[in-house]
Design an enzyme around this catalytic site. Structure first.
Site, short mmCIF file in Angstrom:
data_model
loop_
_atom_site.label_atom_id
_atom_site.label_comp_id
_atom_site.label_asym_id
_atom_site.label_seq_id
_atom_site.Cartn_x
_atom_site.Cartn_y
_atom_site.Cartn_z
N LYS A 79 -18.57 -3.36 23.15
CA LYS A 79 -17.95 -3.27 21.89
C LYS A 79 -16.67 -3.92 21.82
CE LYS A 79 -16.92 0.34 18.13
NZ LYS A 79 -17.17 1.64 17.89
N SER A 154 -19.50 2.76 13.29
CA SER A 154 -18.86 1.43 13.54
C SER A 154 -19.09 0.72 14.52
CB SER A 154 -17.51 1.77 13.87
OG SER A 154 -17.24 2.45 14.71
N SER A 178 -20.29 7.12 15.64
CA SER A 178 -20.47 5.53 15.70
C SER A 178 -21.56 5.17 16.91
CB SER A 178 -19.08 5.09 15.75
OG SER A 178 -18.44 5.01 14.54
N1 GLN Z 1 -17.92 6.89 10.30
C1 GLN Z 1 -16.82 7.49 11.08
C2 GLN Z 1 -15.51 7.07 10.56
O1 GLN Z 1 -15.48 6.08 9.76
C3 GLN Z 1 -16.84 7.60 12.45
C4 GLN Z 1 -16.27 6.35 13.08
C5 GLN Z 1 -16.57 6.24 14.30
O2 GLN Z 1 -17.15 7.18 15.14
N2 GLN Z 1 -16.12 5.42 15.21
O3 GLN Z 1 -14.43 7.52 11.02
#
Ligand code: GLN
Length: 487
Positions: A79, A154, A178
């Protein structure tokens, strides 16, 4: 060379050891495929053939000498939140569009020490904020199963790359879901370890008390191999757990007789798509057949997870992201009148809308007079939720439910309604707030929508080996995880 692009990490390592394939051939195969599918999927932000092939060559030389590094020659993609010395590291943001990392994150270094070859840097929501990969400055990632749908977020690129056979495995980070939600959307297995198991050193910070690194792979067996390489104490991360290294594969073969699965009634109520509830029920029947028993538990405070998260995460993000000021890192506005104006313009130009929204919320909840009303309250809720789980573990070993209330959705269907988007993480966030390990494994299809369903397995602190055992035994008895898209 003909290579099964959907081979698992375990199979890849076997083929390398048997000299059926070389690290260079593998790297070339996945790079070619990544390039060919980049226009359709947009899974990568950076590919660097020269760097990757140089690593592969070193791996081949070591393989020839009989070097025993556990994952020597196996390719992996990271990532784009992980710093890797000399690689562009953007975190999906215009702010870091041209940032070249000056050192390597501990997780990537650990994986390199285990012999893994870096394929490239994967697309992601900007600063890991999002559930659909629609907030990336570099454009959205497409779900390889259906190009009109999101891959989840994400870590969207991390999920899409493995699902599409552009890499045998990838790394992600999980602050609120995420890793687990995109794993569900792309029919993969993904794991967020206990907070502190993987070092956060060299991972661009979003919400420091919630962020954890973890693997994406096709199987629980692969996740165990990957986590064994990734995890370990790191003096460079003050929240890293100081404990001996673990072999997370050690319990994979254990039968599930006697396993007690807790089913929180809060995870099976309204809001869960009926097709998802049905697939999860069928998967639980498989678990019972394998010798597990199920018991209803209650997590009365888990309903406060989303509101607590959307105080804590933006608060910590607003603090973490203050370092991006156009001076020390990242984008600097071309024109400005004075220092203050330079800060303001650089940040206004460098950050996207979702990141700005979080910074505003976070600054608000931390401001004088509101701290007690929001941040402190949210921290208290974290303790209450942790207490609920503690009580549940008196009668069960793991907790299960659906990973997300609905499957992969169409692009644009939630992007203009942040609250709708935030609710997608309703089941995953609790594990970040408490710090518990949690994973998602494929467990069927929502017959109403045709989308994949993930089983969410939450475990007690440091119980990763048991959770991986649970998922592995399920995967020995089922074939959901073996499906892959035709591309
Ligand atoms: N969808 C969640 C957010 O927008 C989690 C994102 C994540 O785990 N990085 O914060």
């Amino acid at each position: 060379m003909s290579w099964n692009t959907f081979a698992t990490v375990a199979e890849t390592k076997k083929a390398l050891d048997a000299k059926q394939v070389s690290a260079t051939e593998l790297a070339t195969h996945y790079l070619d495929r990544a390039h060919a599918l980049q226009p359709a999927l947009n899974a990568y932000i950076t590919l660097d053939r020269e760097k990757t092939l140089a690593e592969a060559k070193i791996a081949d030389n070591k393989l020839a000498k009989g070097d025993a590094a556990p994952l020597l020659g196996v390719p992996i993609a990271h990532k784009d939140i992980y710093l890797i010395d000399g690689w562009k590291t953007t975190c999906g943001s215009k702010m870091l569009e041209n940032f070249i990392a000056p050192y390597t994150s501990t997780v990537v270094k650990n994986m390199a020490d285990a012999g893994m070859v870096t394929l490239g840097k994967l697309n992601m929501d900007e600063f890991a904020m999002g559930s659909s990969n629609e907030t990336s400055h570099f454009g959205s990632v497409k779900n390889p199963w259906d190009l009109t749908r999101v891959p989840g977020g994400s870590s969207g690129g991390s999920a899409a790359s493995v699902a599409a056979g552009l890499a045998p495995a990838s790394t992600g980070t999980d602050t609120g879901g995420s890793i687990r939600q995109p794993a569900m959307f792309c029919n993969l297995t993904g794991l967020k370890p206990t907070y502190g198991v993987c070092s956060r050193y060299g991972i661009i910070a979003f919400a420091s008390s919630l962020d954890q690194a973890g693997p994406f792979a096709r199987t629980a067996e692969d996740c165990a191999l990957l986590l064994t390489a990734m995890a370990g104490f790191d003096p460079n991360d003050s929240t890293s757990l100081d404990r001996p290294k673990e072999n997370y594969s050690r319990d994979l073969a254990k039968p599930l007789g006697g396993l007690r699965i807790g089913l929180p009634k809060e995870f099976f109520g309204e809001g869960v798509a009926p097709g998802i509830a049905k697939a999860v029920d069928e998967a639980l029947a498989v678990y019972r057949k394998l010798g597990a028993t199920t018991v209803e538990v209650s997590l009365p405070n888990v309903k406060y997870s989303v509101p607590a998260y959307y105080v804590v995460a933006p608060a910590e993000a607003s603090s973490n992201l203050s370092r991006f000021d156009g001076v020390r890192y990242g984008h600097r506005a071309a024109e400005y009148t004075d220092l203050m104006d330079m800060y303001k313009r650089s940040r206004a130009e460098g950050f996207g809308a979702e990141v700005k929204r979080r910074i505003l919320i976070g600054t608000y909840v931390l401001s004088h007079g509101y701290y007690d009303a929001y941040y402190l309250q949210a921290q208290k809720l974290r303790r209450l939720i942790a207490h609920d789980f503690k009580k549940a573990y008196e009668v069960c070993d793991v907790v299960m439910g659906p990973t997300a209330p609905e499957g992969a959705f169409q692009f644009g269907s939630k992007s203009d309604d942040p609250v709708k988007m935030y609710l997608n993480d309703i089941f995953t966030i609790c594990a970040n707030l408490t710090g518990q390990p949690a994973m998602s494994h494929p467990c069927g299809i929502d017959k109403d929508t045709g989308q994949f369903v993930g089983m969410h397995v939450i475990g007690n602190y440091l119980d990763e080996a048991r959770m991986l055992n649970v998922a592995h035994q399920y995967q020995l008895a089922t074939d959901w995880h073996t499906r892959h898209p035709v591309l």
